[in-house]
Structure formats: structure tokens, C-alpha cells
Design a protein around this motif. Structure first.
Motif, PDB file in Angstrom:
ATOM      1  N   TYR A  22      51.977 -47.877  71.106  1.00 30.04           N
ATOM      2  CA  TYR A  22      52.465 -46.512  71.302  1.00 30.04           C
ATOM      3  C   TYR A  22      53.240 -45.985  70.090  1.00 30.04           C
ATOM      4  O   TYR A  22      53.211 -44.789  69.817  1.00 30.04           O
ATOM      5  N   SER A  23      53.884 -46.854  69.350  1.00 29.87           N
ATOM      6  CA  SER A  23      54.591 -46.388  68.160  1.00 29.87           C
ATOM      7  C   SER A  23      53.616 -46.101  67.023  1.00 29.87           C
ATOM      8  O   SER A  23      53.711 -45.060  66.371  1.00 29.87           O
ATOM      9  N   GLY A  27      53.486 -42.204  67.719  1.00 29.51           N
ATOM     10  CA  GLY A  27      54.816 -41.884  67.211  1.00 29.51           C
ATOM     11  C   GLY A  27      55.956 -42.078  68.193  1.00 29.51           C
ATOM     12  O   GLY A  27      57.042 -41.547  67.987  1.00 29.51           O
ATOM     13  N   PHE A  28      55.725 -42.851  69.271  1.00 24.89           N
ATOM     14  CA  PHE A  28      56.823 -43.139  70.200  1.00 24.89           C
ATOM     15  C   PHE A  28      57.827 -44.058  69.510  1.00 24.89           C
ATOM     16  O   PHE A  28      57.457 -44.916  68.714  1.00 24.89           O
ATOM     17  N   LYS A  29      59.095 -43.878  69.831  1.00 21.09           N
ATOM     18  CA  LYS A  29      60.178 -44.704  69.298  1.00 21.09           C
ATOM     19  C   LYS A  29      60.785 -45.523  70.432  1.00 21.09           C
ATOM     20  O   LYS A  29      60.946 -45.023  71.546  1.00 21.09           O
ATOM     21  N   GLN A  57      60.253 -43.177  73.649  1.00 20.29           N
ATOM     22  CA  GLN A  57      60.351 -41.722  73.707  1.00 20.29           C
ATOM     23  C   GLN A  57      59.667 -41.115  72.487  1.00 20.29           C
ATOM     24  O   GLN A  57      59.711 -41.669  71.394  1.00 20.29           O
ATOM     25  N   GLN A  58      59.051 -39.963  72.725  1.00 20.69           N
ATOM     26  CA  GLN A  58      58.466 -39.167  71.650  1.00 20.69           C
ATOM     27  C   GLN A  58      58.682 -37.719  72.050  1.00 20.69           C
ATOM     28  O   GLN A  58      58.097 -37.238  73.020  1.00 20.69           O
TER      29      GLN A  58
END
Length: 140
Positions: A22-23, A27-29, A57-58
Motif C-alpha cells: 500500500y505504501s 502512497g499510504f503512510k 493513511q493517505q
């Protein structure tokens, strides 16, 4: 009753691989992760630890991921059910063509980018755990 937030909690087989997926792709953090010992939370994934839960979260989107054994203990209704879903997680985004192009050569299960009768430009993708993600952008 007032609902203030809806956050999907994905049952997964591997927290570390799912966080990376997902990261790297969307671009999820990482917001937080809970180690197997469940004696605190980490803001990063440590190499010498295994994890049972993570929150990512993104923008305004938030997802929770929980390792299968821990998930089945918490969500008793899931006992005997496979990982994956018959529901899609529909996300309105900006820059759909750039996202679609960035995913094309990653050996992912992905549909064609298409224009819909209801005024959206969208595609579907299956994540590494079998969950169906839908990405859409309003047509101009």
C-alpha cells in the motif's frame, strides 16, 4: 446515532508485505503498528519484530490491516471464512491516468481503465490479499 468515520479493517496474512504494497503502490503512510507482543505501538516497522496490526493513511483515507490469526480472534464471525472480499473499496482520486500507468508493469491483477455511463473514469485492482480496490475520477 452519528457515524464520524468508516475505516476498513483488512484481514491479511502478512502485515509487513501489506504495508509495503500500500505504501509503494498508493502512497499510504504507516500511522502505527502493533507488535506480536501487543505491549505497545511502533511508528515504524522494525526488522526484528513481527506485527499483528497496522494503521495506514493517505490523505483522508485510512485503512487498518490485521494479521489473520489475530483478526479471527477479534472478529469471531470471520471464523472459517477465507481472506479476501466480495466487496470493492471504491476510492475517488485525482490523477487516475498517472496511477493507472504506474501500475501497468507491476504484474498486478488489474482491469482496463474505462469511462463509465455514470460519469467516472475508473479501474479495479486486486491487492495481494485478494481485496478488490476501485479507483475512480470524475470525467470532465
Amino acid at each position: 446515532m452519528k457515524i464520524s468515520k468508516l475505516s476498513p479493517n483488512f484481514e491479511v496474512s502478512d502485515i509487513r508485505k501489506t504495508v509495503l504494497f500500500y505504501s509503494e503502490n498508493f502512497g499510504f503512510k504507516l500511522v502505527m503498528a502493533v507488535p506480536e507482543t501487543q505491549d505497545g505501538v511502533d511508528q515504524i516497522l522494525f526488522e526484528d519484530k513481527e506485527y499483528v496490526y497496522a494503521m495506514m493513511q493517505q490523505g483522508a483515507a485510512e485503512i487498518m490491516i490485521q494479521r489473520s490469526d489475530n483478526f479471527k480472534t477479534d472478529v469471531v464471525f470471520s471464523e472459517g471464512m477465507p481472506i479476501g472480499a466480495s466487496v470493492s473499496f471504491y476510492m475517488e482520486i485525482e490523477g487516475i491516468e498517472n496511477l493507472y500507468q504506474s501500475l501497468q508493469n507491476k504484474n498486478l491483477e488489474i482491469t482496463e481503465l474505462k469511462k463509465t455511463w455514470y460519469g467516472m473514469h475508473e479501474f479495479y485492482l486486486k491487492d495481494l490479499n485478494g481485496y478488490i480496490l476501485s479507483f475512480a475520477e470524475k470525467l470532465e
